[in-house]
Design a protein around this motif. Structure first.
Motif, mmCIF file in Angstrom:
data_model
loop_
_atom_site.group_PDB
_atom_site.id
_atom_site.type_symbol
_atom_site.label_atom_id
_atom_site.label_comp_id
_atom_site.label_asym_id
_atom_site.label_seq_id
_atom_site.Cartn_x
_atom_site.Cartn_y
_atom_site.Cartn_z
ATOM 1 N N ALA A 140 0.834 -1.203 0.000
ATOM 2 C CA ALA A 140 0.000 0.000 0.000
ATOM 3 C C ALA A 140 0.864 1.245 0.000
ATOM 4 N N ASP A 141 0.249 2.371 -0.308
ATOM 5 C CA ASP A 141 0.948 3.650 -0.230
ATOM 6 C C ASP A 141 1.438 3.858 1.197
ATOM 7 N N THR A 143 1.462 6.227 3.137
ATOM 8 C CA THR A 143 0.589 6.994 4.027
ATOM 9 C C THR A 143 -0.596 6.175 4.510
ATOM 10 N N GLU A 144 -0.814 5.008 3.894
ATOM 11 C CA GLU A 144 -1.978 4.187 4.223
ATOM 12 C C GLU A 144 -1.637 2.956 5.059
ATOM 13 N N ARG A 145 -0.362 2.612 5.154
ATOM 14 C CA ARG A 145 0.009 1.326 5.733
ATOM 15 C C ARG A 145 -0.397 1.176 7.193
ATOM 16 N N VAL A 148 -4.093 0.591 7.437
ATOM 17 C CA VAL A 148 -4.443 -0.764 6.984
ATOM 18 C C VAL A 148 -4.193 -1.780 8.101
#
Length: 292
Positions: A140-141, A143-145, A148
């Motif tokens: 994932a990007d 900034t999203e990890r 998530v």
């Protein structure tokens, strides 16, 4: 083993898969590799049997560092499953995504990871979805990890999934540790990471999950975590103290392993934990730390 597995019929690959998973979780890759001979006869079967067999072969190949060959096994697992999904025992897309990352195919890996999350969600499997989200967090990007992984943790609330929860906590702690120095919430993130890692370290050591224990211990060292007074010599477990005393008295790791009926790797990890608890760095300091 061959005779007993033959008696199990089509459930044999799942039994071997469970044994392989246990071996890999303990870092016993050679033993896991030896077990794969038992599932080779099922790798050309269709349905869940073929899916489990190929997933198991892929997992061992990935552990051995053969990502290219592992990719072929994971794809074969998907082909065997056809339009059926088993997000818990045959999470082939998540495993394929991780192998693809190792070969530099990040875009394809991301597609596989997203599809695995969707498949697990459609199957109504909280465990399978959490497992899929852990794989997605890798691709994932950036900034999203963290978000998530937090979603994966939430899915496991009330689920009997201690090892997966510990793996996710370690992944999350690693991302929190890597947060930028300029992050205004960095102090809180470090506190959270330390709390997660101390819990994981204790769990992994208790369950003898040495690779997971090693990850948590290394991250704690990076954070400068020092054992408190409660973790001094008098809090060593019986096994830790026995290994430490034998090492202090001059026995080599192989000799200790033979005497206690454990693996050399287990002795090494016991000693590593002893060193952390005692605040020492080498075998030579055991005499002073434990007393002659």
């Amino acid at each position: 083993m061959a005779r007993s597995l033959a008696d199990l019929g089509d459930t044999a690959p799942l039994v071997v898969a469970t044994l392989v998973e246990c071996r890999l979780a303990r870092g016993e890759v050679a033993q896991a590799r030896a077990l794969t001979d038992e599932v080779v006869p099922w790798q050309h079967r269709t349905g869940r049997v073929g899916g489990v067999a190929n997933q198991t072969l892929g997992d061992v190949l990935a552990a051995l560092g053969d990502a290219d060959i592992a990719i072929a096994r994971y794809e074969a697992a998907g082909a065997a499953m056809g339009d059926k999904e088993d997000p818990e025992d045959v999470p082939w897309r998540s495993a394929l995504a991780l192998a693809l990352v190792r070969t530099g195919e990040v875009a394809k890996a991301r597609t596989m990871a997203v599809h695995q999350v969707a498949a697990a969600r459609a199957a109504g499997s909280p465990y399978g979805e959490a497992l899929a989200l852990r794989g997605l967090a890798v691709v994932a990007d950036s900034t999203e990890r963290i978000a998530v992984l937090r979603s994966a943790k939430t899915l496991l609330d009330g689920q009997p999934a201690a090892r997966l929860r510990a793996q996710i906590d370690t992944d999350l702690a690693g991302l929190l540790v890597l947060s930028g120095a300029a992050d205004p919430d960095r102090e809180q993130r470090i506190e959270e990471a330390t709390r997660l890692l101390v819990s994981v370290e204790s769990f992994a050591f208790r369950e003898q999950l040495w690779p997971l224990w090693g990850r948590a211990a290394r991250l704690l060292e990076r954070l400068g975590h020092k054992p408190g007074e409660a973790e001094a010599a008098d809090t060593l477990t019986q096994t830790q103290r026995r290994v430490a005393v034998l090492a202090r008295d001059g026995m080599r790791n192989r000799e200790i392993a033979d005497l206690l009926g454990v693996s050399v790797k287990a002795v090494e990890w016991h000693l590593s934990h002893v060193y952390r608890k005692l605040g020492i760095r080498s075998r030579g300091e055991l005499a002073t730390a434990l007393g002659a």
